[in-house]
Write a protein that holds these residues in place. Structure first.
Motif, PDB file in Angstrom:
ATOM      1  N   ARG A 105       0.830  -1.212   0.000  1.00 41.90           N
ATOM      2  CA  ARG A 105       0.000   0.000   0.000  1.00 41.90           C
ATOM      3  C   ARG A 105       0.860   1.255   0.000  1.00 41.90           C
ATOM      4  N   LEU A 106       1.975   1.211   0.726  1.00 47.48           N
ATOM      5  CA  LEU A 106       2.870   2.365   0.781  1.00 47.48           C
ATOM      6  C   LEU A 106       3.467   2.663  -0.586  1.00 47.48           C
ATOM      7  N   ALA A 107       3.909   1.614  -1.297  1.00 49.62           N
ATOM      8  CA  ALA A 107       4.514   1.814  -2.613  1.00 49.62           C
ATOM      9  C   ALA A 107       3.503   2.319  -3.632  1.00 49.62           C
ATOM     10  N   ALA A 108       2.231   1.939  -3.466  1.00 50.52           N
ATOM     11  CA  ALA A 108       1.208   2.365  -4.421  1.00 50.52           C
ATOM     12  C   ALA A 108       0.641   3.741  -4.107  1.00 50.52           C
ATOM     13  N   ALA A 109       0.908   4.275  -2.917  1.00 50.00           N
ATOM     14  CA  ALA A 109       0.275   5.525  -2.492  1.00 50.00           C
ATOM     15  C   ALA A 109       1.095   6.762  -2.809  1.00 50.00           C
ATOM     16  N   ALA A 110       2.369   6.621  -3.186  1.00 46.50           N
ATOM     17  CA  ALA A 110       3.205   7.802  -3.411  1.00 46.50           C
ATOM     18  C   ALA A 110       4.275   7.473  -4.443  1.00 46.50           C
ATOM     19  N   PRO A 111       4.735   8.482  -5.203  1.00 46.20           N
ATOM     20  CA  PRO A 111       5.821   8.231  -6.166  1.00 46.20           C
ATOM     21  C   PRO A 111       7.123   7.815  -5.500  1.00 46.20           C
ATOM     22  N   ARG A 112       7.403   8.334  -4.315  1.00 42.07           N
ATOM     23  CA  ARG A 112       8.629   7.999  -3.591  1.00 42.07           C
ATOM     24  C   ARG A 112       8.230   7.529  -2.199  1.00 42.07           C
ATOM     25  N   ALA A 113       8.311   6.239  -1.961  1.00 43.28           N
ATOM     26  CA  ALA A 113       7.929   5.667  -0.674  1.00 43.28           C
ATOM     27  C   ALA A 113       9.169   5.155   0.038  1.00 43.28           C
ATOM     28  N   GLY A 114       9.123   5.165   1.359  1.00 44.64           N
ATOM     29  CA  GLY A 114      10.274   4.720   2.128  1.00 44.64           C
ATOM     30  C   GLY A 114       9.867   4.204   3.491  1.00 44.64           C
ATOM     31  N   LEU A 115      10.754   3.413   4.074  1.00 40.45           N
ATOM     32  CA  LEU A 115      10.582   2.879   5.425  1.00 40.45           C
ATOM     33  C   LEU A 115      11.638   3.521   6.310  1.00 40.45           C
ATOM     34  N   LEU A 116      11.195   4.286   7.309  1.00 47.01           N
ATOM     35  CA  LEU A 116      12.093   4.927   8.267  1.00 47.01           C
ATOM     36  C   LEU A 116      12.213   3.993   9.467  1.00 47.01           C
ATOM     37  N   ALA A 157      12.932  -9.639   4.260  1.00 43.69           N
ATOM     38  CA  ALA A 157      11.858  -8.656   4.091  1.00 43.69           C
ATOM     39  C   ALA A 157      12.412  -7.309   3.642  1.00 43.69           C
ATOM     40  N   LEU A 158      13.541  -6.892   4.216  1.00 48.38           N
ATOM     41  CA  LEU A 158      14.145  -5.622   3.806  1.00 48.38           C
ATOM     42  C   LEU A 158      14.637  -5.684   2.364  1.00 48.38           C
ATOM     43  N   ALA A 159      15.230  -6.826   1.972  1.00 49.26           N
ATOM     44  CA  ALA A 159      15.684  -6.970   0.585  1.00 49.26           C
ATOM     45  C   ALA A 159      14.509  -6.958  -0.385  1.00 49.26           C
ATOM     46  N   PHE A 173      14.570  -4.131  -3.272  1.00 48.71           N
ATOM     47  CA  PHE A 173      14.902  -4.560  -4.634  1.00 48.71           C
ATOM     48  C   PHE A 173      13.678  -4.897  -5.472  1.00 48.71           C
ATOM     49  N   ASP A 174      12.644  -5.475  -4.855  1.00 46.80           N
ATOM     50  CA  ASP A 174      11.468  -5.874  -5.630  1.00 46.80           C
ATOM     51  C   ASP A 174      10.451  -4.744  -5.763  1.00 46.80           C
ATOM     52  N   LEU A 175      10.204  -4.019  -4.682  1.00 48.01           N
ATOM     53  CA  LEU A 175       9.203  -2.953  -4.717  1.00 48.01           C
ATOM     54  C   LEU A 175       9.812  -1.571  -4.910  1.00 48.01           C
ATOM     55  N   GLY A 176      11.121  -1.434  -4.735  1.00 41.79           N
ATOM     56  CA  GLY A 176      11.748  -0.129  -4.892  1.00 41.79           C
ATOM     57  C   GLY A 176      11.463   0.835  -3.759  1.00 41.79           C
ATOM     58  N   VAL A 177      11.146   0.317  -2.578  1.00 40.68           N
ATOM     59  CA  VAL A 177      10.890   1.155  -1.407  1.00 40.68           C
ATOM     60  C   VAL A 177      12.210   1.403  -0.687  1.00 40.68           C
ATOM     61  N   SER A 178      12.531   2.656  -0.469  1.00 41.25           N
ATOM     62  CA  SER A 178      13.781   2.996   0.204  1.00 41.25           C
ATOM     63  C   SER A 178      13.702   2.625   1.681  1.00 41.25           C
ATOM     64  N   VAL A 179      14.787   2.096   2.214  1.00 41.63           N
ATOM     65  CA  VAL A 179      14.884   1.731   3.625  1.00 41.63           C
ATOM     66  C   VAL A 179      15.937   2.634   4.259  1.00 41.63           C
ATOM     67  N   ILE A 180      15.503   3.499   5.177  1.00 42.61           N
ATOM     68  CA  ILE A 180      16.395   4.442   5.845  1.00 42.61           C
ATOM     69  C   ILE A 180      16.522   4.013   7.300  1.00 42.61           C
ATOM     70  N   CYS A 181      17.720   3.722   7.732  1.00 45.90           N
ATOM     71  CA  CYS A 181      17.966   3.265   9.099  1.00 45.90           C
ATOM     72  C   CYS A 181      18.539   4.413   9.925  1.00 45.90           C
TER      73      CYS A 181
END
Length: 627
Positions: A458-469, A488-490, A494-502
């Motif tokens: 849902r996050l990837a479909a809701a915005a052009p640039r989605a990310g996990l903080l 899950a992070l990979a 890589f599959d959904l293109g969601v940025s992961v910011i740690c």
């Protein structure tokens, strides 16, 4: 006083940013302050003191609003009588100017709250009409029990007695079990006709039935409310009276209790309509009511099943021996012998003779690099304006983040967060960025219960640039296997293109979000500047041309000339009235300057150069105008 302390805790991020205050919110703020102290954050000590003061102020206001002035005065007197460490905490409450003024007012003011008077009038009327009436009054506070016993003892028709628990609170001791039994026996024998009890009288003790039960305040628990009401109406009709102070905590408690009681009764009704498994009888032959129609006749279903089982039962068949193939002797080539299919083709010059020759690249121009009209912004400091508290770039937080310290971190960096209900994600920055904020513990829980997959989709479909903080804290270790978390992070990256910011904690999250907001604002500015200017619209150009033509016509028209001449004559007449200014000089000045204000603001040199009247005459006119 209460609002000031609460606002300070909200700004620091320890208290939820809501318009009301509850005991649960205070408990949550106390836990956050303890966590800050454990992290050796100095702000935690101040927050813990503020929460303690706010808890006492909140209790004092509740007593004034829901119990009465005498109960609030008793509470303040007990705070003043404390000693040791408790004295220091109570001193911060008593030293507040508003509290000192309240204590002085309570010493000279009679009871103004309507509840004590309402109880006195109600019980006086009932016991005067029927002398053998027994009344049970429930309240939450022992101070209220003591005040009601004192007030009702003044009536000749009432003989009240207290009934409290066994626990000791400070210098006040409770009742022993022997004293409790004695009070109940006195109420049963009729020696006392009013029993004023705390919650200890709700269950567990054999309290005689009463004709009237009075709730001094509502209770949020539906079970407790039912238990209190159950003290009347056992052998005859009884009555229950509940006192509610409008616009206070009582009204919220009444609604909560009614809602919970409705849900409980609905659940009981559903249970009553549901049959248990043992209530369903099991027939000896479940197929007795069925028949099977065949081509010839109709037989019972159970007989048909038995015949089909017998017909389809497999029979044992001995396997036939498999024919053995004749043995074939394998010829082993002698050493040094090469078979025909292994021989090299005569046109093959070497081992690499059959490979295709590499094609040389054709000469041509190198592709041009993509032009960038705007510079790349990396840290948001170049070509951008700062984000102020009014929100040139809004950072929208979900309402669930109101109780976190993230909002306080953003405010400390000059950004005022805006709380809204976000269907997806926790943080939105501008039209492009949408972030889901999770701690390491939340990530492990989401992986275990399977929520993470749907959330990230849902996050990837809701915005052009989605990310996990992701706030890792001390690390990603948890109850879930590391391979599941890393997988899950990979999958997200890589599959959904969601940025992961740690990041480490909420403070680093606030710093990252502030930087991302400034960078996003710079990107929007660069995008706006890169847009080509649109040509003027034909209609707009036509309107501008028409307006210019009308202005030119007015300027050259006869009416405009008459207005200009009249204005010039008025200026000339005014200038002639000045001493030392003749008609010729006045006419020259009126012709050169469009208004008296322009002439008065001009210097002597400007007067001489513009009108041609000479330097000496211009100096005289300037002195005449300015003195």
């Amino acid at each position: 006083e209460e609002r000031a302390v609460a606002d300070r805790l909200r700004r620091q991020g320890y208290l939820a940013d809501t318009g009301h205050l509850t005991a649960a919110m205070l408990d949550n703020a106390q836990r956050k302050a303890s966590a800050s102290i454990a992290r050796r954050d100095r702000r935690g000590y101040e927050a813990a003191r503020s929460v303690s003061d706010l808890r006492r102020l909140h209790l004092l206001l509740d007593l004034l609003r829901c119990q009465g002035m005498e109960v609030a005065k008793a509470f303040l007197d007990r705070q003043a009588a404390k000693s040791g460490d408790d004295r220091k905490k109570a001193g911060r409450l008593l030293d507040r100017p508003a509290v000192r003024q309240l204590r002085d007012s309570l010493d000279v003011t009679a009871e103004l709250h309507p509840k004590p008077h309402a109880v006195e009038r109600l019980l006086e009327a009932r016991h005067r009409e029927k002398t053998d009436t027994k009344t049970l009054v429930f309240t939450e506070y022992r101070d209220t029990v003591d005040r009601l016993v004192e007030r009702l003892s003044l009536s000749e028709h009432l003989s009240p007695i207290p009934f409290v628990g066994q626990s000791k609170t400070g210098e006040r001791r409770g009742m022993t079990q022997k004293e409790q039994v004695a009070q109940i026996d006195a109420f049963r024998r009729g020696e006392a006709n009013v029993l004023i009890a705390t919650s200890v009288g709700e269950e567990g003790l054999d309290i005689p039935a009463a004709d009237l039960v009075v709730f001094y305040e509502p209770v949020a628990s539906a079970v407790r409310a039912i238990q209190r009401r159950g003290r009347t109406g056992r052998h005859a009709d009884g009555e229950v009276v509940m006192l509610v102070a409008e616009g206070t905590r009582d009204a919220h408690m009444l609604r909560a209790s009614a809602s919970r009681e409705r849900r409980m009764m609905e659940h009981l009704r559903r249970l009553g309509r549901t049959r248990r498994l043992h209530e369903f009888g099991v027939e000896a032959d479940p197929l007795a009511a069925f028949e099977v129609n065949t081509e010839d006749t109709t037989i019972a279903a159970s007989r048909f099943v038995e015949e089909e089982r017998a017909r389809l039962r497999p029979t044992a068949v001995e396997p036939e021996p498999e024919p053995q193939a004749p043995a074939v002797e394998k010829s082993t080539p002698r050493p040094g012998t090469v078979r025909p299919e292994e021989r090299r083709h005569p046109e093959q010059a070497s081992l690499f003779g059959w490979e295709k020759p590499a094609q040389e690249p054709k000469p041509g121009q190198r592709p041009e690099a993509k032009r960038r009209d705007a510079p790349l912004v990396l840290d948001g400091r170049a070509n951008t304006r700062a984000i102020d508290a009014m929100g040139a770039m809004e950072i929208i937080l979900d309402r669930r983040e109101a109780s976190s310290t993230l909002a306080a971190g953003l405010r400390a960096r000059g950004i005022k967060p805006v709380f809204r209900h976000l269907v997806t994600g926790d943080v939105r920055i501008g039209p492009r960025l949408l972030l889901e904020r999770k701690t390491a513990k939340d990530l492990h829980a989401s992986v275990r219960d399977g929520r993470l997959l749907s959330q990230v989709r849902r996050l990837a479909a809701a915005a052009p640039r989605a990310g996990l903080l992701l706030e890792t804290g001390s690390g990603l270790e948890g109850a879930t296997h590391p391979n599941a978390v890393h997988g899950a992070l990979a999958w997200m990256a890589f599959d959904l293109g969601v940025s992961v910011i740690c990041v480490k904690n909420a403070e680093e999250s606030a710093a990252f979000l502030a930087l991302a907001a400034r960078r996003e604002l710079a990107w929007l500015d660069a995008l706006e500047n890169a847009q080509p200017t649109k040509p003027e619209d034909d209609v707009h150009r036509a309107l501008m041309a028409a307006q210019h033509a009308l202005e030119e016509e007015d300027r050259l028209g006869g009416m405009n000339e008459r207005w200009t001449s009249a204005s010039r004559r008025r200026r000339t007449a005014l200038l002639e009235a000045i001493d030392g200014v003749g008609p010729i000089t006045a006419a020259a000045l009126a012709e050169s300057f469009e208004s008296i204000a322009a002439l008065a603001n001009a210097s002597a040199e400007d007067l001489a150069s513009e009108s041609g009247i000479g330097a000496a005459r211009a100096a005289e006119v300037h002195r005449a105008l300015h003195g």
